[in-house]
Scaffold this active site. Structure first.
Site, PDB file in Angstrom:
ATOM      1  N   HIS A 124       0.830  -1.220   0.000  1.00  0.00           N
ATOM      2  CA  HIS A 124       0.000   0.000   0.000  1.00  0.00           C
ATOM      3  C   HIS A 124       0.863   1.268   0.000  1.00  0.00           C
ATOM      4  O   HIS A 124       0.508   2.263   0.632  1.00  0.00           O
ATOM      5  CB  HIS A 124      -0.948   0.029   1.201  1.00  0.00           C
ATOM      6  CG  HIS A 124      -1.980  -1.059   1.193  1.00  0.00           C
ATOM      7  ND1 HIS A 124      -3.237  -0.895   0.680  1.00  0.00           N
ATOM      8  CD2 HIS A 124      -1.936  -2.348   1.632  1.00  0.00           C
ATOM      9  CE1 HIS A 124      -3.933  -2.027   0.817  1.00  0.00           C
ATOM     10  NE2 HIS A 124      -3.157  -2.915   1.378  1.00  0.00           N
ATOM     11  N   ARG A 160      -7.188   7.180   4.047  1.00  0.00           N
ATOM     12  CA  ARG A 160      -6.134   7.006   3.036  1.00  0.00           C
ATOM     13  C   ARG A 160      -6.527   5.855   2.112  1.00  0.00           C
ATOM     14  O   ARG A 160      -6.799   4.751   2.564  1.00  0.00           O
ATOM     15  CB  ARG A 160      -4.779   6.716   3.687  1.00  0.00           C
ATOM     16  CG  ARG A 160      -3.652   6.585   2.668  1.00  0.00           C
ATOM     17  CD  ARG A 160      -2.288   6.450   3.314  1.00  0.00           C
ATOM     18  NE  ARG A 160      -1.234   6.339   2.320  1.00  0.00           N
ATOM     19  CZ  ARG A 160      -0.828   5.183   1.782  1.00  0.00           C
ATOM     20  NH1 ARG A 160      -1.378   4.048   2.144  1.00  0.00           N
ATOM     21  NH2 ARG A 160       0.135   5.180   0.873  1.00  0.00           N
ATOM     22  N   ASN A 196     -10.374  -2.721   2.499  1.00  0.00           N
ATOM     23  CA  ASN A 196     -10.051  -2.710   1.073  1.00  0.00           C
ATOM     24  C   ASN A 196     -11.324  -2.454   0.270  1.00  0.00           C
ATOM     25  O   ASN A 196     -12.421  -2.445   0.824  1.00  0.00           O
ATOM     26  CB  ASN A 196      -9.476  -4.062   0.645  1.00  0.00           C
ATOM     27  CG  ASN A 196      -7.997  -4.205   0.990  1.00  0.00           C
ATOM     28  OD1 ASN A 196      -7.301  -3.216   1.257  1.00  0.00           O
ATOM     29  ND2 ASN A 196      -7.514  -5.428   0.990  1.00  0.00           N
ATOM     30  N   HIS A 388      -3.792   0.982  12.520  1.00  0.00           N
ATOM     31  CA  HIS A 388      -3.554  -0.225  13.322  1.00  0.00           C
ATOM     32  C   HIS A 388      -4.894  -0.844  13.715  1.00  0.00           C
ATOM     33  O   HIS A 388      -5.745  -0.147  14.270  1.00  0.00           O
ATOM     34  CB  HIS A 388      -2.741   0.159  14.565  1.00  0.00           C
ATOM     35  CG  HIS A 388      -2.638  -0.925  15.585  1.00  0.00           C
ATOM     36  ND1 HIS A 388      -2.543  -2.251  15.252  1.00  0.00           N
ATOM     37  CD2 HIS A 388      -2.615  -0.887  16.940  1.00  0.00           C
ATOM     38  CE1 HIS A 388      -2.470  -2.973  16.353  1.00  0.00           C
ATOM     39  NE2 HIS A 388      -2.524  -2.180  17.387  1.00  0.00           N
ATOM     40  N   ARG A 407      -2.798  -9.516  11.689  1.00  0.00           N
ATOM     41  CA  ARG A 407      -2.692  -8.082  11.382  1.00  0.00           C
ATOM     42  C   ARG A 407      -2.530  -7.278  12.668  1.00  0.00           C
ATOM     43  O   ARG A 407      -1.900  -6.232  12.679  1.00  0.00           O
ATOM     44  CB  ARG A 407      -3.932  -7.608  10.613  1.00  0.00           C
ATOM     45  CG  ARG A 407      -4.034  -8.178   9.222  1.00  0.00           C
ATOM     46  CD  ARG A 407      -5.306  -7.708   8.542  1.00  0.00           C
ATOM     47  NE  ARG A 407      -5.216  -6.337   8.069  1.00  0.00           N
ATOM     48  CZ  ARG A 407      -6.265  -5.572   7.769  1.00  0.00           C
ATOM     49  NH1 ARG A 407      -7.481  -6.047   7.929  1.00  0.00           N
ATOM     50  NH2 ARG A 407      -6.108  -4.355   7.343  1.00  0.00           N
ATOM     51  N   TYR A 411       0.783  -4.194  12.117  1.00  0.00           N
ATOM     52  CA  TYR A 411       0.669  -2.762  11.813  1.00  0.00           C
ATOM     53  C   TYR A 411       1.513  -1.892  12.734  1.00  0.00           C
ATOM     54  O   TYR A 411       2.112  -0.911  12.288  1.00  0.00           O
ATOM     55  CB  TYR A 411      -0.807  -2.328  11.788  1.00  0.00           C
ATOM     56  CG  TYR A 411      -1.506  -2.861  10.554  1.00  0.00           C
ATOM     57  CD1 TYR A 411      -1.773  -4.222  10.421  1.00  0.00           C
ATOM     58  CD2 TYR A 411      -1.837  -2.040   9.492  1.00  0.00           C
ATOM     59  CE1 TYR A 411      -2.368  -4.743   9.282  1.00  0.00           C
ATOM     60  CE2 TYR A 411      -2.444  -2.544   8.352  1.00  0.00           C
ATOM     61  CZ  TYR A 411      -2.711  -3.892   8.248  1.00  0.00           C
ATOM     62  OH  TYR A 411      -3.283  -4.401   7.125  1.00  0.00           O
ATOM     63  N   ARG A 418       9.203   2.084   9.692  1.00  0.00           N
ATOM     64  CA  ARG A 418       8.783   3.104   8.730  1.00  0.00           C
ATOM     65  C   ARG A 418       8.812   4.498   9.334  1.00  0.00           C
ATOM     66  O   ARG A 418       9.213   5.469   8.689  1.00  0.00           O
ATOM     67  CB  ARG A 418       7.362   2.769   8.249  1.00  0.00           C
ATOM     68  CG  ARG A 418       6.948   3.479   6.992  1.00  0.00           C
ATOM     69  CD  ARG A 418       5.634   2.941   6.495  1.00  0.00           C
ATOM     70  NE  ARG A 418       4.502   3.387   7.270  1.00  0.00           N
ATOM     71  CZ  ARG A 418       3.930   4.583   7.148  1.00  0.00           C
ATOM     72  NH1 ARG A 418       4.400   5.452   6.276  1.00  0.00           N
ATOM     73  NH2 ARG A 418       2.898   4.906   7.892  1.00  0.00           N
TER      74      ARG A 418
HETATM   75 FE1  HDE Z   1      -2.566  -4.775   5.474  1.00  0.00          FE
HETATM   76  N1  HDE Z   1      -0.742  -4.008   5.935  1.00  0.00           N
HETATM   77  N2  HDE Z   1      -1.942  -6.595   6.009  1.00  0.00           N
HETATM   78  N3  HDE Z   1      -4.318  -5.585   4.818  1.00  0.00           N
HETATM   79  N4  HDE Z   1      -3.170  -2.995   4.850  1.00  0.00           N
HETATM   80  C1  HDE Z   1      -0.354  -2.735   5.799  1.00  0.00           C
HETATM   81  O1  HDE Z   1       0.785  -1.496   7.427  1.00  0.00           O
HETATM   82  C2  HDE Z   1      -0.843  -6.861   6.726  1.00  0.00           C
HETATM   83  C3  HDE Z   1      -4.686  -6.895   4.933  1.00  0.00           C
HETATM   84  C4  HDE Z   1      -4.422  -2.661   4.415  1.00  0.00           C
HETATM   85  O2  HDE Z   1      -3.068   3.518   4.133  1.00  0.00           O
HETATM   86  C5  HDE Z   1       0.970  -2.450   6.408  1.00  0.00           C
HETATM   87  O3  HDE Z   1       1.208   0.669   7.836  1.00  0.00           O
HETATM   88  C6  HDE Z   1      -0.788  -8.256   7.075  1.00  0.00           C
HETATM   89  C7  HDE Z   1      -6.105  -7.045   4.721  1.00  0.00           C
HETATM   90  C8  HDE Z   1      -4.465  -1.273   4.060  1.00  0.00           C
HETATM   91  O4  HDE Z   1      -1.494   3.321   5.642  1.00  0.00           O
HETATM   92  C9  HDE Z   1       1.355  -3.793   7.033  1.00  0.00           C
HETATM   93  C10 HDE Z   1      -1.892  -8.814   6.509  1.00  0.00           C
HETATM   94  C11 HDE Z   1      -6.562  -5.791   4.470  1.00  0.00           C
HETATM   95  C12 HDE Z   1      -3.190  -0.786   4.309  1.00  0.00           C
HETATM   96  C13 HDE Z   1       0.191  -4.665   6.659  1.00  0.00           C
HETATM   97  C14 HDE Z   1      -2.624  -7.769   5.858  1.00  0.00           C
HETATM   98  C15 HDE Z   1      -5.441  -4.892   4.536  1.00  0.00           C
HETATM   99  C16 HDE Z   1      -2.412  -1.875   4.806  1.00  0.00           C
HETATM  100  C17 HDE Z   1       1.987  -1.827   5.496  1.00  0.00           C
HETATM  101  C18 HDE Z   1      -2.302 -10.262   6.526  1.00  0.00           C
HETATM  102  C19 HDE Z   1      -7.992  -5.350   4.130  1.00  0.00           C
HETATM  103  C20 HDE Z   1      -2.681   0.620   4.059  1.00  0.00           C
HETATM  104  C21 HDE Z   1       2.128  -0.396   5.951  1.00  0.00           C
HETATM  105  C22 HDE Z   1      -2.794 -10.693   7.730  1.00  0.00           C
HETATM  106  C23 HDE Z   1      -8.941  -5.667   5.142  1.00  0.00           C
HETATM  107  C24 HDE Z   1      -2.894   1.470   5.272  1.00  0.00           C
HETATM  108  C25 HDE Z   1       1.349  -0.304   7.157  1.00  0.00           C
HETATM  109  C26 HDE Z   1      -2.444   2.903   4.986  1.00  0.00           C
HETATM  110  C27 HDE Z   1      -1.079  -1.768   5.193  1.00  0.00           C
HETATM  111  C28 HDE Z   1       0.115  -5.937   7.050  1.00  0.00           C
HETATM  112  C29 HDE Z   1      -3.815  -8.022   5.142  1.00  0.00           C
HETATM  113  C30 HDE Z   1      -5.585  -3.494   4.296  1.00  0.00           C
HETATM  114  C31 HDE Z   1       2.678  -4.369   6.624  1.00  0.00           C
HETATM  115  C32 HDE Z   1       0.300  -8.939   7.862  1.00  0.00           C
HETATM  116  C33 HDE Z   1      -6.901  -8.350   4.809  1.00  0.00           C
HETATM  117  C34 HDE Z   1      -5.653  -0.503   3.526  1.00  0.00           C
HETATM  118  O5  HDE Z   1       1.465  -3.709   8.419  1.00  0.00           O
END
Ligand code: HDE
Length: 746
Positions: A124, A160, A196, A388, A407, A411, A418
């Site tokens: 993202h 965002r 999402n 988070h 998750r 976060y 970061r």
């Molecule tokens: Fe994320 N995801 N994600 N994700 N995600 C991140 O956090 C992660 C998942 C989503 O605009 C990271 O700050 C894992 C599902 C959005 O700042 C990180 C798993 C959904 C955003 C991370 C998922 C999301 C992130 C990278 C599997 C939809 C952007 C930077 C369990 C429900 C937020 C950060 C923004 C961002 C980890 C799966 C949505 C790495 C481990 C499911 C919208 O922490």
């Protein structure tokens, strides 16, 4: 003696340097585009611009006015506030000599610049944000005690939007999932709904997240392709981990290429647990419903846009907000009884690769989000915002969905790298608007000057503060869900093994046009893969979804279509999944109006513009040149306009080709030159191909004829601009003229 001349020169230079170059106080002269020689008032901040409330972590105002920012003073200073005379020349041993180590201004300037970048988000990375306000309807009060959902309660928010796979500078309109992350600054603590634009996810267990992302990101050797899933490693993963098939189908559908952030649905994906005042619980899924409906680009538009305007979604969001067409969504919840099985209508609510069709559990509207302010500084706000899933207010709790559980760790962890340490919640955009009174201390970038001596409890030195709160004080409650007595094990529940029934449900819910788009998307993406084995394996998955889909894609790839290896279920379609068939309001939609050069008569042009504006849409006049036409401002020229930007085109003139115009197709073939500027022909041709409403009046009718666009669905002509506009507006309600797309599948 020989040295006296240079010394004199240096003395003169010193005297000159000591003369103030900016005498007097800042004048109040009006802003000017010429380089000012004396300080003038800076350009006023754009209307409605202001940072979020600036508070210390203890909730007290910092005292700094919200407008404070570097460029607002008249005089340049060092980071320590010393005024500077010169920032264009380093301090050297003579005009041709080396730079002196003592040049502290040079060192400060360069050092700070050297460290301006922070690591981009590991996923993202590319995104755009906006401020807004959320108003609760009170309809959720029976199921959750969360204060921000109470009737009429207003809460500041920051949203965002993002793509997943691309780097920070990648194009907006690639085929990908979009992030939709919302920070509610509630009175009871920040609530982050990190969702999402698709309701399902690729994997069922967070431990696979690095794997799917490694597969989706560019290949590690050549670092290509950028921001794409059309490559071997992605399809290798998806075809081997078939739980990913459902999310992959959403990506291959029109949902993977949204028209705008404003026309995307949002989904919390996981099931959450809601707790009401009586301590009763329900399970729930969150949905965002856009006021403008769900609307996508065509694949060709998305590809053209990536080159013509890679910032398309970002620009669209900011332009809409600044023009007053504030994007709106309603927050909705699907509610399920909180039973020990955690299923609804046989669907496992802990499986993030499954949806609950809206026809089985309607989405109940619980509040409205309006985005009404663009960020003042991209880095400070959009780049530094940190979401988070553990940021929860009282009344909303997590479930055991293994993706959600993982998750909860990731976060916070990712922000340590970061954002450079554990104090990122003190960065202005991340500061809660609720009073904070934590016992977290010190660490890199600590901004708070904490009072007191006893950040521990109980204590007898700080008056016993802080005390813990109970129900009466709206304390957050980790709901005491019973955890089954079970062996420690690395295994999924058996229900997670169904990887295909809901993919088929999605496919069967699509209209013929949408099915056609899905077939083309798979054919494109798999056609970009090199490995035959990967294509064949993915075709096997398609066979397990639908024989027509599989056969069509196989034909495109020139491969045989395999037989299914499972028995195909026949679930009832969910009409709510289709984007086709409904009608939507016109707010913020963009209508291009083609006119000729200044001096050409375009009858009714002013009225057409006004009517478009009055309907809440945006008129953009497209002319052969900039400046004005008939006294009205020109927003796009034939050189800068491409049809991708417009929701509909009106043609009020038939501008002749400019002498230096690029020849139209006909010219190249040696046929007679078109009588209309070939760039207008291209514009109309593309608008037609992308199924947009087209209307013409007056000389514009000739332009349509010249482009070969006559009497097909969604092309209208009228005697006046106003009459053409009325018809075009009616067509726009359906987003596109769907009949114009060829649809070969039923
Ligand atoms: Fe994320 N995801 N994600 N994700 N995600 C991140 O956090 C992660 C998942 C989503 O605009 C990271 O700050 C894992 C599902 C959005 O700042 C990180 C798993 C959904 C955003 C991370 C998922 C999301 C992130 C990278 C599997 C939809 C952007 C930077 C369990 C429900 C937020 C950060 C923004 C961002 C980890 C799966 C949505 C790495 C481990 C499911 C919208 O922490």
């Amino acid at each position: 003696m020989a040295a006296s001349k240079p010394i004199k020169k240096i003395k003169e230079k010193v005297a000159e340097a000591l003369t103030p170059s900016v005498p007097g106080a800042p004048s109040s002269a009006p802003p000017t585009v010429a380089e000012p020689t004396t300080p003038v008032e800076p350009l006023p901040p754009k209307k409605e611009h202001g940072a979020p409330d600036t508070r210390t972590p203890t909730g007290a105002e910092t005292g700094a006015p919200a407008e404070t920012k570097g460029q607002q003073g008249a005089y340049l200073t060092t980071s320590q506030g010393a005024r500077l005379r010169d920032t264009d020349h380093s301090l050297k041993a003579g005009p041709r000599g080396p730079i002196l180590m003592q040049d502290h201004h040079f060192r400060e300037k360069i050092t700070h610049f050297d460290h301006e970048r922070i690591p981009e988000r590991v996923v993202h990375a590319r995104g755009a944000g906006a401020h807004g306000v959320f108003v609760g309807y009170g309809t959720a009060e029976g199921v959750t005690r969360a204060g921000f959902l109470k009737k009429g309660k207003e809460t500041d928010v920051f949203v965002r939007f993002s793509t997943v796979l691309g780097s920070r500078g990648s194009a907006d309109t690639v085929r990908d999932t979009r992030g939709f992350a919302t920070k509610f600054y509630t009175d009871e603590g920040t609530f982050d709904l990190v969702g999402n634009n698709m309701p399902v996810f690729f994997i069922q267990d967070a431990i696979k997240f690095p794997d799917i992302i490694h597969a989706g990101k560019p290949h590690p050797d050549r670092e290509i392709p950028q921001a794409q899933s059309a490559h071997d490693t992605f399809w290798d993963f998806v075809s081997l981990h078939t739980e990913a098939q459902h999310h992959a189908m959403w990506n291959m559908s029109d949902r993977g290429i949204p028209r705008s952030y404003r026309t995307m649905e949002g989904f919390g994906v996981h099931t959450f647990r809601l707790i009401n005042d009586a301590g009763e619980t329900v399970l729930a899924k969150f949905h965002w419903k856009p006021k403008l409906g769900v609307h996508s680009l065509t694949w060709e538009e998305a590809q053209i846009t990536s080159g013509v305007d890679p910032d398309f979604h970002r620009r669209d969001l900011y332009d809409a907000i600044e023009s007053g067409a504030f994007p709106e969504w309603e927050l909705g919840i699907q509610v399920f009884p909180d039973t020990p099985e955690e299923t609804f209508a046989g669907i496992d609510l802990l499986d993030p690769t499954k949806i609950v069709p809206e026809e089985l559990a309607p989405v109940q509207r619980v509040g409205k989000l309006v985005l009404n302010r663009t960020p003042r500084n991209f880095f400070a706000e959009t780049e530094q915002v940190a979401f988070h899933l553990g940021n929860l207010p009282p009344g909303i709790d997590v479930t055991n969905d293994p993706l959600l559980q993982g998750r909860l760790f990731s976060y916070v962890d990712t922000q340590l790298t970061r954002l450079g340490g554990p104090n990122f919640s003190q960065i202005p955009i991340n500061r809660p608007h609720a009073p904070v009174n934590d016992m977290l201390r010190d660490g890199f970038h600590q901004h708070a000057v904490h009072a007191g001596v006893a950040p521990y409890r109980p204590n007898s030195l700080d008056g016993g503060n802080p005390f813990t709160a109970g129900d009466k004080e709206q304390a957050f409650l980790d709901f005491p869900v019973r955890v089954a007595e079970a062996p420690k094990i690395r295994e999924n529940p058996a229900s997670f093994d169904d990887h295909y029934s809901q993919v088929r449900l999605f496919w069967l819910s699509m209209s013929p046009v949408e099915k056609e788009h899905i077939i083309r998307a798979y054919t494109f993406e798999l056609g970009k893969c090199y490995e035959q084995a990967i294509k064949e394996r993915q075709l096997q998955s398609l066979a397990n979804i639908d024989p027509v889909l599989c056969a069509e894609v196989a034909t495109g790839l020139g491969l045989p279509a395999p037989k299914p290896t499972i028995e195909l279920a026949d679930p009832a379609p969910s009409p709510a999944l289709s984007q086709v068939g409904a009608e939507w309001p016109p707010d913020g939609r963009i209508v291009g109006i083609v006119v000729g050069p200044d001096g050409t008569e375009v009858p009714g042009l002013a009225e057409v513009r006004e009517t478009i504006q009055a309907a809440g849409m945006v008129p953009l006049v497209i002319a052969p040149h900039g400046g004005k036409v008939g006294g009205l401002p020109v927003q796009r020229t034939f050189a800068t306009a491409r049809s991708i930007e417009f929701d509909a085109i009106l043609v009020g003139a038939a501008p002749v080709p400019a002498p230096d115009a690029i020849p139209a197709r006909d010219d190249k073939a040696g046929a007679a030159a078109t009588s209309v500027d070939p760039r207008v022909v291209l514009l109309l041709d593309e608008a037609w191909r992308h199924a947009k409403a087209i209307g013409a009046w007056g000389e514009g009718v000739e332009a349509l004829a010249s482009a070969g666009i006559t009497s097909t669905p969604g092309v209208v002509t009228a005697d006046s601009g106003a009459a053409a506009l009325t018809q075009v507006q009616q067509l726009m309600a359906a987003h596109r003229v769907w009949e114009r797309f060829p649809a070969t599948v039923a």
